[in-house]
Design an enzyme around this catalytic site. Structure first.
Site, mmCIF file in Angstrom:
data_model
loop_
_atom_site.group_PDB
_atom_site.id
_atom_site.type_symbol
_atom_site.label_atom_id
_atom_site.label_comp_id
_atom_site.label_asym_id
_atom_site.label_seq_id
_atom_site.Cartn_x
_atom_site.Cartn_y
_atom_site.Cartn_z
ATOM 1 N N GLU A 49 54.832 56.076 -25.125
ATOM 2 C CA GLU A 49 54.669 57.486 -25.515
ATOM 3 C C GLU A 49 56.020 58.151 -25.798
ATOM 4 O O GLU A 49 56.173 58.894 -26.761
ATOM 5 C CB GLU A 49 53.917 58.268 -24.431
ATOM 6 C CG GLU A 49 52.439 57.927 -24.318
ATOM 7 C CD GLU A 49 52.183 56.648 -23.541
ATOM 8 O OE1 GLU A 49 53.147 56.100 -22.938
ATOM 9 O OE2 GLU A 49 51.034 56.175 -23.537
ATOM 10 N N HIS B 261 42.174 59.922 -18.050
ATOM 11 C CA HIS B 261 41.571 60.055 -19.376
ATOM 12 C C HIS B 261 40.865 61.391 -19.565
ATOM 13 O O HIS B 261 40.231 61.623 -20.581
ATOM 14 C CB HIS B 261 40.569 58.930 -19.620
ATOM 15 C CG HIS B 261 41.174 57.563 -19.536
ATOM 16 N ND1 HIS B 261 41.413 56.934 -18.334
ATOM 17 C CD2 HIS B 261 41.613 56.717 -20.488
ATOM 18 C CE1 HIS B 261 41.958 55.753 -18.559
ATOM 19 N NE2 HIS B 261 42.093 55.597 -19.859
#
Lengths: 336, 377
Positions: free
Chosen positions: A72, A141
Site C-alpha cells: 500500500e 475488511h
C-alpha cells in the site's frame, strides 16, 4: 449551498449499481484523458476483488491499468511520484482497513507535496478506498476509519451515497488537481440501482446536498448511512431534514449550520467509531456557531468505540435506521 | 552481526583516487573546466556549511545539517546527470544541488524559517537561472523520497522518455519500509531510477552496523533484482564513474541501480547534536585523513590545474558568494503569518477562511472568539 447544477438529468440514464457506476466513470475518464492511470493490486485482469475495474485492463492495457506489488505504501508513493510527472493517478487501496501501511506516504508526500512546493507541484491523485461494514467480512475488511485522514489538511475526502452521486463525484475527483480519497461503501456496491446518465457530468467536491427538507430535526450523514437516515425519517413522527455531506473534507459547514439553525435539532449518523469521529467535529461547530438555535443537545448515532467486531456481533455494532430513529425521537422529546 | 563498516572501511569498494591524491585507476572522462568546477563546488559547499553553523550559533537560523566530509558523494552522483533529469534529495546533498545552480540565498532564507511562498516572492529565480535539472523540495522524512522517485521513473517508462530519476538516502534510512517498497517497485517495473545510499556510517548516534546485519548496504540491491555497486564515497572520481554507468544504463532502458557510497559524517548530525557523547576522536581523525576535498585538491595540484593562488581565489570567491547569499536572505522580510494557510487545496475552505480571520484578529489585538454564528468575527 446544496447543488446539483453541475449534474445531469437524474431521470435519464441506465440503471446502475455503485460498482457499475464507478466502473463506467473510470472508463469514461480514462477515455477522456490519456494521463489517467489506475494503480493497485488485483486491479488488472481480475478487475479488482470487487470487480470495480473489470474490463479496463483489457480495454486500456497494462500501461494504463497497472497491477502492482502488494504494498500500500509503495502504491501511494509511486502514485505521488507519477503525479509529480504529469500523470493523473487512481490508486486503489483494496480495503480501508489495509490503508495504514500507506500512512507514511499519505502524510509525508500525498497531502504535503503541494504545500511544501509553495503550490508549484500538483498531486492529482484519487485514492479509491472501499470502506464500511455490514458484509460479514469481519475486522479489517469492514472498517470506517476516515477520521485518520480527516485530521490532515491538504486532502479531500469524499464519500458518495448513491450510484448517481458516485459518478459525478468521482469524475470531479479525478479531474481535480488536489489529492482526493474517494470512499466507496462495500455494502452499497451491488445493493441497489438507480438511473445514471451515460453522458459525462460532475458534482461539486465541497458542497453537501439536502436530500430531504424538513423543519424539525437535521440528520447529517453520508455514504452508506444515507439510506438508513431516509428510512428513519419516514418512520418517526417528525419532519426530518437530511444532509448528505458528500465531502467529509473539506466540510460544508455553511450547509450544516444553515440547516440546524432552521430545525434547531441535529442527529449525526455515521458508521465510524464515535470518539473523534467526524460527528465530533460537526457537533463542535454546531455548538460554537448555532447554540442559540438549539432546542436539544446534538446526538451522535454511530458505531461504538471498539475494534470492528466479528460477523455474529456485527449487526449490533452497525448503526441502522432503528438507531437513527431512536436518536431522532430522543432529541425531539428533549425539553430544556 | 557484521561490523564491517568500521573495521574494514577501505575494502571492497571501487576507488580511483586514493586518500593521498594518487590515481590507482582510470579517472573518468572529465575536462579540466569540469574538474575545477567540481572542486569549486566542494569549497562552496563547505563554506556554505561553515557559515550556516555560525549563523545557527548566533541564533539566526534554528538548525542545519552539514555535509562536511561527505560532499563528494552528492556532488559526484549528481554531476553524472543531464539537464531534464529529476533529483529527489534528502538533506546533506547541498554539494550536488549547488553544482546544478541551486540558489544559496534561497537556502539560507529557508534555514531562517521563511515560508516557501515568501522565498518565492522575494527571491524569485529568474527563468534563465533555473537549474536545468528538476528538484522537488528536500524530503525530510527519511526514505519517503524513494517511492516518489521510483514513481517518477515509472512515468518516464510509460511515456517513453529518456529521463533519469535519482534519489538519496542514508545508511540509517535503509531500515525504513519506504526504502524496501521503493526498491521493490523499481525492480518490478524496471524503472530508470538511480538510488544512492550516502552511507556516512551514523544515523545520529546509531552506527551503521546497528542498521543491518548485511555485509554491505549495496548487497541489498540483489534481493530486489537491482544491480548494485559500492564505491569510496570520498573519491569523487569513483563516485562519478559508478553513477555515470548507472545513469547511462537507466537512460538506455536497462533499469534501476542501487549505489552505496561509503563516506563518513565528520561532524555532528545537525546543529542540535553533540557527537562526542557517542563516538571517539580517533575515528574522526582516521576519516579526516580520507577527506574528499584534500585528496582531490592534491590531485589537481599534481595535474597543475590548481596552485596556491587559484586555491586562494576559489576560497575567496566562495566566502564572497556565501556572504552575498546571507545578505540577500537577510533582506527577505519576515513571512506574513497568513502565508501558513496558503497552498493546501486548490480552493479556500470554510475553516481556512474563518481561521485566517481569527489569526488576523488575534494579531490585531481583537478577540478572535466572538463569532457565535459562523458569519465571521
Amino acid at each position: 449551498m446544496s447543488s446539483t447544477i453541475e449534474g445531469a438529468d437524474r431521470a435519464q440514464g441506465r440503471e446502475m449499481n455503485l460498482v457499475t457506476a464507478i466502473n463506467h466513470t473510470l472508463r469514461a475518464e480514462m477515455k477522456r484523458d490519456d494521463s489517467v492511470r489506475i494503480l493497485g493490486y488485483d486491479v488488472g485482469p481480475l478487475g479488482g476483488v470487487y470487480r470495480v475495474t473489470e474490463g479496463l485492463h483489457e480495454e486500456f492495457g497494462p500501461d494504463r491499468v497497472i497491477d502492482t506489488p502488494l504494498s500500500e505504501n509503495g502504491i501511494i508513493g509511486a502514485a505521488v511520484g507519477m503525479a509529480m510527472r504529469g500523470e493523473r493517478v487512481i490508486p486503489e487501496i483494496q480495503f480501508m482497513g489495509f490503508f495504514y501501511p500507506a500512512f507514511g506516504q499519505f502524510m509525508y508526500t500525498l497531502v504535503k507535496m503541494h504545500e511544501r512546493s509553495a503550490g508549484e507541484i500538483d498531486i492529482p491523485v484519487t485514492v479509491r478506498m472501499p470502506y464500511s461494514g455490514g458484509i460479514q467480512a469481519s475486522e479489517y475488511h469492514s472498517e470506517s476509519t476516515e477520521t485518520y485522514l480527516l485530521h490532515t489538511p491538504g486532502i479531500r475526502v469524499v464519500c458518495p451515497s448513491t450510484p448517481y452521486e458516485a459518478k459525478g463525484v468521482l469524475a470531479s475527483s479525478i479531474r481535480s488537481d488536489d489529492p482526493v480519497v474517494f470512499m466507496e461503501s462495500k455494502r452499497m456496491y451491488r445493493e441497489g440501482t438507480e438511473p445514471v446518465p451515460e453522458e459525462p457530468y460532475t458534482l461539486p467536491l465541497d458542497e453537501a446536498r439536502i436530500v430531504e427538507s424538513g423543519a424539525d430535526v437535521t440528520v447529517v450523514t453520508w455514504g452508506a448511512m444515507l439510506r438508513h437516515a431516509v428510512t428513519a425519517a419516514n418512520a418517526v413522527d417528525a419532519d426530518v431534514e437530511i444532509v448528505d455531506l458528500r465531502s467529509l473534507a473539506p466540510l460544508d459547514v455553511e450547509t450544516i449550520l444553515e440547516s440546524v439553525k432552521h430545525t434547531g435539532r441535529c442527529v449525526i449518523l455515521h458508521e465510524a467509531r464515535r470518539t473523534l469521529g467526524l460527528g465530533a467535529e460537526i457537533s463542535a461547530v454546531i455548538n460554537e456557531y448555532a447554540l442559540d438555535h438549539l432546542l436539544a443537545p446534538v446526538k451522535r448515532a454511530t458505531g461504538f468505540d471498539v475494534h470492528y467486531p466479528r460477523h455474529q456481533t456485527e449487526a449490533a455494532y452497525m448503526p441502522d435506521s432503528d438507531r437513527a430513529a431512536a436518536a431522532i425521537e430522543a432529541v425531539m422529546a428533549y425539553e430544556f | 552481526m557484521s561490523q564491517w563498516a568500521e573495521e574494514r572501511p577501505d575494502e571492497d569498494f571501487r576507488r580511483i583516487l586514493a586518500p593521498d591524491g594518487s590515481l590507482i585507476g582510470e579517472p573518468p572522462d572529465l575536462d579540466n573546466e569540469t574538474l575545477i568546477e567540481l572542486y569549486q563546488t566542494l569549497i562552496r559547499t563547505r563554506t556554505f556549511d561553515e557559515k550556516a553553523l555560525r549563523l545557527q550559533r548566533t541564533g539566526e537560523i534554528s538548525i542545519h545539517a552539514r555535509s562536511t566530509g561527505e560532499e563528494a558523494t552528492p556532488l559526484g552522483t549528481m554531476a553524472a546527470l543531464q539537464p531534464g533529469d529529476w533529483v529527489f534529495p534528502s538533506y546533506r546533498q547541498d554539494a550536488g544541488l549547488l553544482y546544478w545552480g541551486s540558489s544559496m540565498a534561497r537556502s539560507f532564507a529557508g534555514l531562517m524559517g521563511a515560508e516557501p511562498e515568501t522565498i518565492n516572492e522575494h527571491l524569485p529565480v529568474p527563468e534563465d537561472e533555473q537549474p536545468p535539472i528538476n528538484v522537488p523540495p528536500i524530503y525530510v522524512p527519511l526514505a519517503s523520497n524513494i517511492p516518489n522517485a521510483v514513481g517518477s521513473a515509472m512515468a518516464d517508462v510509460l511515456n517513453d522518455r529518456d529521463v533519469v530519476s535519482m534519489a538519496y538516502l542514508g545508511d540509517g534510512s535503509t531500515s525504513e519500509g519506504d526504502f524496501h517498497e521503493g526498491m521493490n517497485f523499481a525492480g518490478v517495473f524496471d524503472a530508470p531510477a538511480v538510488i544512492i545510499c550516502q552511507n556516512n556510517q551514523w544515523a545520529i548516534s546509531v552506527p551503521a552496523h546497528r542498521q543491518t546485519a548485511s555485509e554491505t548496504f549495496a548487497i541489498k540491491g540483489q534481493a530486489y533484482g537491482i544491480p548494485s555497486d559500492r564505491v569510496d564515497g570520498n573519491d569523487i572520481f569513483a563516485v562519478y564513474k559508478a553513477t555515470k554507468e548507472a545513469v547511462d544504463r537507466a537512460r538506455a532502458g536497462d533499469g534501476p541501480t542501487f549505489l552505496e557510497c561509503v563516506t563518513y559524517r565528520l561532524v555532528e548530525h545537525n546543529t542540535s547534536d553533540e557527537e562526542s557523547v557517542y563516538r571517539t576522536d580517533e575515528m574522526e581523525e582516521y576519516w579526516e585523513e580520507r577527506d574528499p576535498i584534500d585528496r582531490f585538491e592534491t590531485y589537481l595540484r599534481e595535474e597543475a590545474l590548481l596552485d596556491d593562488e587559484t586555491v586562494e581565489s576559489i576560497h575567496d570567491a566562495a566566502r564572497e558568494e556565501v556572504q552575498q547569499a546571507v545578505n540577500a536572505a537577510r533582506e527577505v522580510p519576515m513571512s506574513d503569518p497568513q502565508r501558513m494557510f496558503d497552498n493546501h487545496l486548490s480552493t479556500e475552505t470554510w475553516s481556512q477562511q474563518h481561521q485566517r480571520a481569527e489569526l488576523k484578529a488575534e494579531r490585531e489585538g481583537r478577540n478572535p472568539f466572538k463569532d457565535f454564528t459562523g458569519d465571521g468575527i
